[in-house]
Design an enzyme around this catalytic site. Sequence first.
Site, PDB file in Angstrom:
ATOM      1  N   ASP A  23     -15.653  -3.797  -4.370  1.00 56.51           N
ATOM      2  CA  ASP A  23     -15.541  -5.070  -3.571  1.00 56.51           C
ATOM      3  C   ASP A  23     -17.179  -5.689  -4.302  1.00 56.51           C
ATOM      4  OD1 ASP A  23     -13.103  -6.631  -1.819  1.00 56.51           O
ATOM      5  OD2 ASP A  23     -15.624  -7.067  -1.429  1.00 56.51           O
ATOM      6  N   ALA A  53     -15.350  -7.674  -9.358  1.00 58.84           N
ATOM      7  CA  ALA A  53     -14.752  -6.367  -9.617  1.00 58.84           C
ATOM      8  C   ALA A  53     -13.632  -7.450 -11.469  1.00 58.84           C
ATOM      9  CB  ALA A  53     -13.200  -7.027  -8.919  1.00 58.84           C
ATOM     10  N   ASP A 111      -6.504  -7.545  -6.280  1.00 59.09           N
ATOM     11  CA  ASP A 111      -5.657  -8.192  -5.445  1.00 59.09           C
ATOM     12  C   ASP A 111      -6.578  -8.729  -5.164  1.00 59.09           C
ATOM     13  OD1 ASP A 111      -4.370  -9.360  -2.827  1.00 59.09           O
ATOM     14  OD2 ASP A 111      -4.957  -7.394  -1.929  1.00 59.09           O
ATOM     15  N   ARG A 151       0.805  -1.022  -0.624  1.00 61.81           N
ATOM     16  CA  ARG A 151      -0.253   0.225  -0.270  1.00 61.81           C
ATOM     17  C   ARG A 151       0.494   0.883   0.121  1.00 61.81           C
ATOM     18  NH1 ARG A 151      -3.184  -2.279   5.029  1.00 61.81           N
ATOM     19  NH2 ARG A 151      -4.958  -3.970   3.432  1.00 61.81           N
ATOM     20  N   CYS A 179      -2.236 -14.483  -3.286  1.00 55.58           N
ATOM     21  CA  CYS A 179      -1.915 -14.552  -2.208  1.00 55.58           C
ATOM     22  C   CYS A 179      -2.346 -16.243  -2.459  1.00 55.58           C
ATOM     23  CB  CYS A 179      -2.962 -14.157  -1.092  1.00 55.58           C
ATOM     24  SG  CYS A 179      -4.657 -13.824  -1.687  1.00 55.58           S
TER      25      CYS A 179
HETATM   26  N1  SAH Z   1      -6.260  -5.372  -1.019  1.00 49.83           N
HETATM   27  C1  SAH Z   1      -7.286  -5.882   0.300  1.00 49.83           C
HETATM   28  C2  SAH Z   1      -7.787  -6.802  -0.106  1.00 49.83           C
HETATM   29  C3  SAH Z   1      -7.882  -8.011  -0.902  1.00 49.83           C
HETATM   30  S1  SAH Z   1      -8.714  -9.371  -0.163  1.00 49.83           S
HETATM   31  C4  SAH Z   1      -6.809  -4.897   1.123  1.00 49.83           C
HETATM   32  O1  SAH Z   1      -5.444  -3.945   0.938  1.00 49.83           O
HETATM   33  O2  SAH Z   1      -7.866  -4.624   2.496  1.00 49.83           O
HETATM   34  C5  SAH Z   1     -10.048  -9.696  -1.489  1.00 49.83           C
HETATM   35  C6  SAH Z   1     -11.153  -8.889  -1.589  1.00 49.83           C
HETATM   36  O3  SAH Z   1     -12.165  -9.691  -2.295  1.00 49.83           O
HETATM   37  C7  SAH Z   1     -12.559  -9.448  -0.470  1.00 49.83           C
HETATM   38  O4  SAH Z   1     -12.343  -8.208   0.256  1.00 49.83           O
HETATM   39  C8  SAH Z   1     -13.537  -9.999  -1.106  1.00 49.83           C
HETATM   40  O5  SAH Z   1     -14.673  -9.395  -0.960  1.00 49.83           O
HETATM   41  C9  SAH Z   1     -13.749  -9.023  -2.853  1.00 49.83           C
HETATM   42  N2  SAH Z   1     -14.275 -10.306  -3.871  1.00 49.83           N
HETATM   43  C10 SAH Z   1     -14.148 -11.355  -3.518  1.00 49.83           C
HETATM   44  N3  SAH Z   1     -14.643 -11.870  -5.108  1.00 49.83           N
HETATM   45  C11 SAH Z   1     -15.180 -10.912  -5.339  1.00 49.83           C
HETATM   46  C12 SAH Z   1     -15.432 -10.867  -6.945  1.00 49.83           C
HETATM   47  N4  SAH Z   1     -15.285 -11.665  -7.665  1.00 49.83           N
HETATM   48  N5  SAH Z   1     -15.714  -9.324  -6.956  1.00 49.83           N
HETATM   49  C13 SAH Z   1     -15.608  -8.294  -6.587  1.00 49.83           C
HETATM   50  N6  SAH Z   1     -14.559  -8.388  -4.982  1.00 49.83           N
HETATM   51  C14 SAH Z   1     -14.843  -9.766  -4.353  1.00 49.83           C
END
Ligand code: SAH
Length: 399
Positions: free
Chosen positions: A255, A285, A303, A217, A343
Amino acid sequence: MIKIFLKKGREESLKRFHPWVFSGAIGQIAGNPAEGDVVGVYASDGSFLAYGHYQIGSIAVRVLSFDDSALNPHFYEQALGRALQVRRAVGLDADDCTNTNCYRLVHGEGDGLPGLIVDYYAGVCVMQAHSVGMFRAKRQICEGLKAVYGDRLKAVYDKSSGTAPFKAGLELVDGYLYKSEGFSDDEQTVLENGHKFIVNWTEGQKTGFFLDQRENRALVGRYAAGRNVLNLFCYTGGFSIYALSAGAKHVDSVDSSAKAMMMVDRNVALNGFDQSRHTSHCADAIEFIKNAPEGKYDLIIVDPPAFAKHRGVLKNALRAYQRLNAAAIAKVAKGGLVFTYSCSQVVDKEQFALAVFSAAASVGRSVRILDRLNQPADHSVNIYHPEGEYLKGLLLYVE
Ligand code: SAH
C-alpha cells in the site's frame, strides 16, 4: 413544513419508490427552505408523495419516508432499529459476538437514510454524513444510536468533515458526539470472522476499516492455503490476515500509505503470525506489480481505490482498471488466482468485466471466471435505488 410541488407527470419515479427528487422535476416551492430542512413533496394535484431532506443541486430532495405518518420524534431511532434488525437477521451482531463484532449499520439509501453511513466497531459507531440534512441531524442520530444499542454503546464519533458538502455555517470538525464513562481510546480491536483487526477511526481512511470486503476476504481464505500471495492496495491488511490464517506460504502486502502499512504490521503481530511469513511494502501498487517477477505469486488480490469518482472520468478509469488487471494477469503463476475488484459506483459490473476481459486479451493468457463477487448484506441495496450497488469483483483462474 415547507411543501414542494412537482411538475405534472414528474411524480412517477417517486411512486416507484426511487428516493431522489431531481431539481428539474420541481414545479413550485411554497416557501424558502434552507439546505438540510425536512420538506414535504407533493404531486402537482396536491397529493402527498414523500418527506425528505432538501438540498441545493441536481438532487433536490433525498427521501426519508413515503409514509405521511412516519416523521415523528423517534424517526431516527426507528430507522436505526430496523437497520439493526437486518444485521441481526444475517448473523452480524450476534449476542455472543465471538466471531464478528463489526459491520455497517447504515448504508444510506439501502437503509432508508440517504446521505448517512454508520459503521459499528465493537460498541463504537462511526458516522459519516454525506448531506447537509444528515449532518444537521447528527445529534438526533446519536440519540437514536443510544436508544438502539443501550449500554453496549461505548462511543459515537462523527467523521463527516471529509464527506459532508461544505456549506457556510456548517462547522465541519470531526469529534465525539457521545462517549460512555471511561471510554478514551481512538481505536478498538474488532473481530471479523474470528480475525483480529485494530481499527482507528481518527487516523484511518473512511470510517477506519473497509467492512465491505468481509465476505471476499473469507473467500480468499478458502483458496490461500499453500500459496504465495500478493495483496495489492492492502490498506490495514484485511486480505493478508485471512490468507496467513488459511495457511498461505507467504504474503506480500502493498500500500502507498505509510500509516496503513504500520497497521498491517500491528495486525499481523496481533493475530500471532510469524513475521517471516509476511512482508510489508510501502509502495505504489501499480509499479510493484509491473516490476514483480513473472510466476512468483499464485494468488494476487487487486483492490484499488475508486478510480472513477464521477462519470466524467469513466473512460480514463476503465483504462486504468484494464492496465492494472493486465499487469496482474500477466504476472500471476500458471494455475494462479486473481481476485480483482472495483469499488467505483459509476463503473457497473458489465463495464468492469469488459475492462478485465480486455486486460486478459491484451496479455493473451487463458483466463476463466470462477466467481463473481459483490458487496455483503450489511452494505444493503434498496431495490428501488440500484445506484447503491458499488462493489464488484471477479475471481479469475489464469492458465
Ligand atoms: N483491500 C483493502 C482496502 C483497499 S482501499 C482492505 O481490505 O481493507 C484502497 C487502498 O489503496 C488504500 O489503502 C490506499 O492507501 C491505497 N492506495 C491508493 N493508491 C495507491 C497506489 N497507487 N499504490 C498503492 N496503494 C494505493
